[in-house]
Every structure is written in C-alpha cells, then in structure tokens.
Design an enzyme around this catalytic site. Sequence first.
Site, short mmCIF file in Angstrom:
data_model
loop_
_atom_site.label_atom_id
_atom_site.label_comp_id
_atom_site.label_asym_id
_atom_site.label_seq_id
_atom_site.Cartn_x
_atom_site.Cartn_y
_atom_site.Cartn_z
N CYS A 2 -14.76 5.30 8.04
CA CYS A 2 -16.21 5.17 7.95
C CYS A 2 -16.63 4.65 6.57
O CYS A 2 -15.92 4.80 5.60
CB CYS A 2 -16.86 6.53 8.20
SG CYS A 2 -16.37 7.25 9.76
N ARG A 27 -13.83 -2.28 6.37
CA ARG A 27 -13.14 -0.98 6.55
C ARG A 27 -12.88 -0.67 8.01
O ARG A 27 -12.19 0.29 8.34
CB ARG A 27 -13.97 0.13 5.92
CG ARG A 27 -14.20 -0.01 4.43
CD ARG A 27 -15.36 0.84 3.97
NE ARG A 27 -15.10 2.24 4.04
CZ ARG A 27 -14.60 2.97 3.01
NH1 ARG A 27 -14.30 2.36 1.88
NH2 ARG A 27 -14.41 4.25 3.12
N TRP A 75 -16.11 4.76 12.13
CA TRP A 75 -14.83 4.47 12.80
C TRP A 75 -14.50 5.75 13.54
O TRP A 75 -14.17 6.75 12.93
CB TRP A 75 -13.78 4.11 11.77
CG TRP A 75 -12.48 3.66 12.34
CD1 TRP A 75 -12.27 2.63 13.23
CD2 TRP A 75 -11.18 4.19 12.08
NE1 TRP A 75 -10.93 2.51 13.53
CE2 TRP A 75 -10.25 3.44 12.84
CE3 TRP A 75 -10.70 5.21 11.29
CZ2 TRP A 75 -8.88 3.69 12.81
CZ3 TRP A 75 -9.34 5.45 11.26
CH2 TRP A 75 -8.44 4.71 12.02
N ASN A 101 -18.15 10.90 6.08
CA ASN A 101 -16.82 10.31 6.24
C ASN A 101 -15.84 11.46 6.06
O ASN A 101 -15.97 12.26 5.14
CB ASN A 101 -16.59 9.23 5.18
CG ASN A 101 -15.26 8.52 5.39
OD1 ASN A 101 -14.66 8.64 6.46
ND2 ASN A 101 -14.78 7.83 4.37
N GLY A 102 -14.86 11.57 6.99
CA GLY A 102 -13.88 12.67 6.92
C GLY A 102 -13.89 13.42 8.24
O GLY A 102 -14.37 12.93 9.25
N GLU A 483 8.61 -5.15 6.44
CA GLU A 483 7.25 -5.62 6.12
C GLU A 483 6.92 -6.88 6.90
O GLU A 483 5.79 -7.03 7.39
CB GLU A 483 7.12 -5.87 4.62
CG GLU A 483 5.76 -6.38 4.18
CD GLU A 483 4.61 -5.43 4.51
OE1 GLU A 483 4.87 -4.27 4.90
OE2 GLU A 483 3.44 -5.86 4.43
N LYS A 487 3.60 -7.01 9.35
CA LYS A 487 2.57 -8.04 9.18
C LYS A 487 2.32 -8.76 10.49
O LYS A 487 1.18 -8.99 10.91
CB LYS A 487 3.01 -9.05 8.10
CG LYS A 487 2.90 -8.55 6.70
CD LYS A 487 1.50 -8.59 6.14
CE LYS A 487 0.69 -7.34 6.07
NZ LYS A 487 1.23 -6.06 5.76
N GLU A 490 0.63 -6.31 13.18
CA GLU A 490 -0.73 -5.77 12.98
C GLU A 490 -1.80 -6.85 13.05
O GLU A 490 -2.96 -6.53 13.32
CB GLU A 490 -0.84 -4.99 11.68
CG GLU A 490 -0.63 -5.76 10.41
CD GLU A 490 -0.80 -4.85 9.18
OE1 GLU A 490 -1.60 -3.92 9.21
OE2 GLU A 490 -0.09 -5.09 8.20
N HIS A 506 24.94 -2.01 18.00
CA HIS A 506 24.90 -0.60 18.47
C HIS A 506 23.81 -0.38 19.50
O HIS A 506 23.30 0.73 19.65
CB HIS A 506 24.70 0.33 17.25
CG HIS A 506 25.82 0.25 16.28
ND1 HIS A 506 27.08 0.73 16.53
CD2 HIS A 506 25.89 -0.33 15.05
CE1 HIS A 506 27.87 0.49 15.51
NE2 HIS A 506 27.18 -0.16 14.59
N LYS A 606 -8.77 -0.22 6.88
CA LYS A 606 -8.16 -0.57 5.60
C LYS A 606 -7.55 0.64 4.92
O LYS A 606 -6.53 0.54 4.27
CB LYS A 606 -9.19 -1.21 4.67
CG LYS A 606 -8.62 -1.68 3.34
CD LYS A 606 -7.52 -2.71 3.53
CE LYS A 606 -6.86 -3.10 2.23
NZ LYS A 606 -5.67 -3.95 2.43
C1 AGP Z 1 -0.73 -2.59 5.62
O1 AGP Z 1 -0.78 -3.96 6.09
C2 AGP Z 1 -1.29 -1.65 6.62
N1 AGP Z 1 -2.68 -1.99 6.81
C3 AGP Z 1 -1.03 -0.19 6.38
O2 AGP Z 1 0.30 0.01 6.79
C4 AGP Z 1 -1.16 0.36 4.93
O3 AGP Z 1 -0.13 -0.16 4.13
C5 AGP Z 1 -1.00 1.88 5.00
O4 AGP Z 1 -2.07 2.39 5.76
C6 AGP Z 1 -0.98 2.56 3.62
O5 AGP Z 1 -2.20 2.32 2.98
P1 AGP Z 1 -2.31 2.66 1.40
O6 AGP Z 1 -1.36 1.76 0.69
O7 AGP Z 1 -3.75 2.39 1.05
O8 AGP Z 1 -1.94 4.10 1.21
#
Ligand code: AGP
Length: 611
Positions: A2, A27, A75, A101-102, A483, A487, A490, A506, A606
């Site tokens: 949020c 966000r 959110w 938020n929370g 990674e 990428k 997501e 395996h 985010k």
């Molecule tokens: C990264 O592309 C992702 N959006 C996600 O995995 C992110 O790295 C993860 O949520 C950790 O976030 P932070 O680095 O703000 O703790």
Amino acid sequence: MCGIIGFVGKEQAAPILLDGLRRLEYRGYDSAGIAVCGEDGLRVKKARGRLQVLSDLTHAGADLPGVLGIGHTRWATHGEPNDVNAHPHVSQSGKIAVVHNGIIENYAELKGQLIAKGYTFRSETDTEVVAQLLDYYYADCQDFFEAMTRVLNAVEGAYALGIVCADYPDRMIAARKDAPLLLGYSENGSFIASDVTALIRHTRDIAYMDDGEMAVLSAGGIRVYDRLMRPVEKEHHHIDWDVDAAEKGGYDHFMLKEILEQPEAIRKATAARIQEGRVVLSDLAMTEEEIRSIGKIYIIACGSSYHVGMVGKYNLERMLRRTVEVCLASEFRYSDPIVGEGDLVIVISQSGETLDTMAALREAKKRGARILSIVNVVGSSIARESDDVLYTWAGPEIAVATTKAYSTQMAVLNLVGLYFGDIMGTVSYETYTAMVRDMQQLPEKMEKVLKDTEAIHALAKECADKEDVFFIGRNLDYALSLEGSLKLKEISYIHSEAYASGELKHGTISLIEDGTLVIALSTYEPLFDKAMSNVVEVQARGAKVLALTTEKHAADLAQRVPMVLSVPEVQQMLLPQLGVLPLQLLAYYIALERGCDIDKPRNLAKSVTVE
Ligand code: AGP
C-alpha cells in the site's frame, strides 16, 4: 504494497494527494481513495482500479475542497479488491477516516468486541477496525489524542497510519510500527508519505518515523511523540534525488532506464569506497579486531537480494576462506537458527522494508549476532535497526523487478569481501589489486555490454514464444542463473527454472525435449569445459541453446549453439556483475515482445511488507 500520502497546509489537499498517489503507483495496487476535511465536514471518495478512476470520480479532486487530507493506494491483503475494501475507512460516526499500510494481527478479536458494542462493519479489512476502535474510544473519553493512544496500545501487528477527524479540520495524526512512514516539512504545509517519491515535488526536507511514534501534523509544523507521549526531536534528511530521477527519463519503462543506469550506479556505489587502490569502508563502524574475531557469517535476504547472497557466498568464501551460509529470510526466521554472539549476519535489502528480512534481522539480533545491512533506501527500517549499514546509493529504483539495486548490492558485498579479507590476511595481494582495478573498470565494461541492446532484442524475439525455459550454470554461473531466471519469470510470466548444471542428470534432464530453450551460462572459466559438456548433453535431447560466455569463447560457441551472448573478460569474481546485464535485457525484451506490464508485473509489489 500500500501507498500513503497525507497533507495539511495552505493549499487544496486533494490535487496534492492525487499527485502523490500517482507517484506511488509503482508500488503495486488494486484500489485507491482520498479523504479531505473541509468546511462541510469530512468527505471520502474511493474506488477499485487504477488511480485515473478515482481522479475522474472526484473531477481531479475538485469535488473535495479542503486543506487537510489523506490518500491511499491499496494492495489487498485482507479482503478482495473492491470499492468497499478500499481505503480510507470511515468510522461509524462518520467523523474519522483512516488509511493504513501493514497488518493488524488482532483485528478479528477487536472486531468481535466492537460488534458486541453495537458497531457494524462494512468492509472485510483489518484497517476498518482502527477507524471503529478510535471512534469508540473518542466517544468514550472525548479526547481524540487520548483515544489515539488507547488504539495504539490495543492493536497488534504492523501499521503506518494516517488519520483525520472532522472535529479537528486543522490537523492530522500519523503513527508507525513495522511499516515505513515518513514526514515531509515545507512552508506550504506538512506531509506524511510511504516513501520519498510521493512528495519529492513538494519538499526535500523529510524525517523517518520510528516504531511506536505518533505525529500530529498541522499547517505550521509537525510534533512527534514516542510511545510514552514524550516529545521527540526528529533528525531531518535532505533528499538530493533530482525529480526526474524518479521519472522515466524518456525511456519506455523504468526497468530499461534502471538497467542502463547500472554503470553510473556502480560508480556511485564504489568510487568513494576505493581510494588510492585501497578499499575504504568509512561508513562501517566495525573495528579491525571485531572483523578478525567474526565467528560464522550468514547472508540473509529475499528474492533477488538473496541471489546477490548466492554470488556473495562464492566470492566471500574465496576471499575469507571461511564458510558463508546464505539463507532465505522467510526460512531463517522460523528455523530456530544457530546464530549468536560474535557471528556476523549480512542483511541485504533494496527497500530496507521487506518484512521477512526485517523479522530475520530481529531474530538474529535477539540471539546476539552483529548485523551489517546492505540497503538502497536511506533511513529505511532495516538500515535503522542494523549495527552497520552500507548504502548502495543506487538512487530510486521504481521498476518492481530490481536491476541496479541488485548490481550495486553485489558490488558493495564484493567490497566487504576485499575489506575483510585484507584485514583477515586471507586475500592475496594479486587478487586484491586485480579486484580493485577491475571494480574501477566495471562501469566502462558494463557500458560496452549494454550497447548490445538491439542484438539482445533480436534474440529475445526468437525466445518470446517459449513457455518453459531452463537456466543452467556452475559455481558463479549457477548463482547468476537464479537471477536470470527470476527476471524472466517476474516480468514475462514465462515459467523458468535455474539449475546447477551438474544436477541436470539427476532428474531434470527428463524435461528437455525438442525445442526446449536452455540458457547455458558459461562465463566461469575454471569450469568452462564442464559447461560445454552440459550444452552437448541438452542439445542431444533437442534443446535450443542460448549460451552466455566471455568474449574469449564467443566465436567458438557461435559454431556450436544457435544463440550466443558474451561479456568482456574481468576478474572472475566480477563475472556476475557483467553477466547479469544481458540476462536483464533478455528478460526485458522478451516481456516487451509479449506485451507484459513490465514496470508493474501482475501480483507483484516493489517492497513486500507483508508475510
Ligand atoms: C526482485 O526483482 C523482486 N522484485 C524481489 O525478488 C525482491 O528482490 C525481493 O522482494 C526483496 O526485496 P528487497 O531487496 O527490497 O528486500
């Protein structure tokens, strides 16, 4: 996650709120709303969907006159995305509006108590409990601030709260525990916001609320109190981001802008930390004695930050000659971890607000470990609860899929390895000087790789129709493949797996069939031949291979596989700093070809400040 914005001052609040919410859109959200206190009382408008729906509903805020207001992008966590569950939530009396938020963890219990007292609830949210409970206490004690104190003592869980009351049309209340909330100071008035991007157009003079604090904001200023209602003097921060740094800067997507910003981001992260050929971590309070006496080393993070830790494990073990354990924060926090006095826990987080990572930090700290965090957002919760924090200085990262934060986190972790290794006497002069030299040359080599966007876009067109993709690699290439796979997943929504190449036989190789796309990482020279064996292995079963290698092997590989990407030679521990770039661009262009919402992928936020 949020987003919150609040304003009280000399201008109409609604346009400021809508503008602030627009800057928080990145966000991730599913509904939005604003509440404004004006001469005709408290008015609230909220709606499911994009912010434009709310703006249209309120005629760009003109329908809600008044100089005091709060806004929210939601959110969903408790209750589906709809108009009723959208914030702000209004009390039964109609006097109080709340944005949050929370998560209020004891909301069900409180809701039951309030229903027994005659309250009716309209939404499924935990947040509405705050509005009704405040209403109840305010009716009981007739003192709004006393009522607020009672509410904060009653609720459990995480909250960043913005609250307005029709009886006080000149002031707003804010409170924060385990969810970020900052205060903005300006001659035009006072602000609250979830993060800087919401108010940077109005003020650069901010302060971060700490857990347990409550703030009273008026046009003339902000008063902050601790959980015992004692006045608190807040440290102010001047935000020096230029406004367009938080804008797209002419690129189609924030993600592309941030991919291409990486050479500059690496310069910012490393330049001040390498002086006359030496790594200098002046922002690290640990003494040399404390560094020499470090016990176990853990790296704890989530998502891409965890993937930085996976690269860090290989590099720090190589430089420090001791075991480095990398843990997912969400697992570590519930694993009754064997960590304690003398151990070092390196916490990595771009946002500095990831709840799992924060909880893991607190678990490790409670057991006596020393916390060193590597964070991008200055003054964030994780940064403020660490014993040491090394900022990555990557600037605002708006795209949900991290790129420059990942790269700068990795660079800072490499610097930590060199700094510690030099003090521990475990890194050779040759390695140290080669690493320092190549880290200083990294931006230039990164720029060379990033020039190839069109070639990578062409390869992406050949891959965009795939529904299953395998990334394989060994050692640093395996850590990097994690990674590359995330990428792709997501932002393009293509199913993808990252595998240690040696694991294929395996079980997983059974999935390789004619036309399966395998992205084979082979930049790590000591295992290049092994990597080639795996390429042959998967090709024999019909795989279509895209190889990522160094320039040294590019021509040879072009004879053996249909698609090749390459990076310049560099000290081997820095290979992932270069190798990640083509993988980021490949994911970006595949998502572009598939018409995906690249900066705001579905279901993602985010910063994940919920469990
Ligand atoms: C990264 O592309 C992702 N959006 C996600 O995995 C992110 O790295 C993860 O949520 C950790 O976030 P932070 O680095 O703000 O703790």
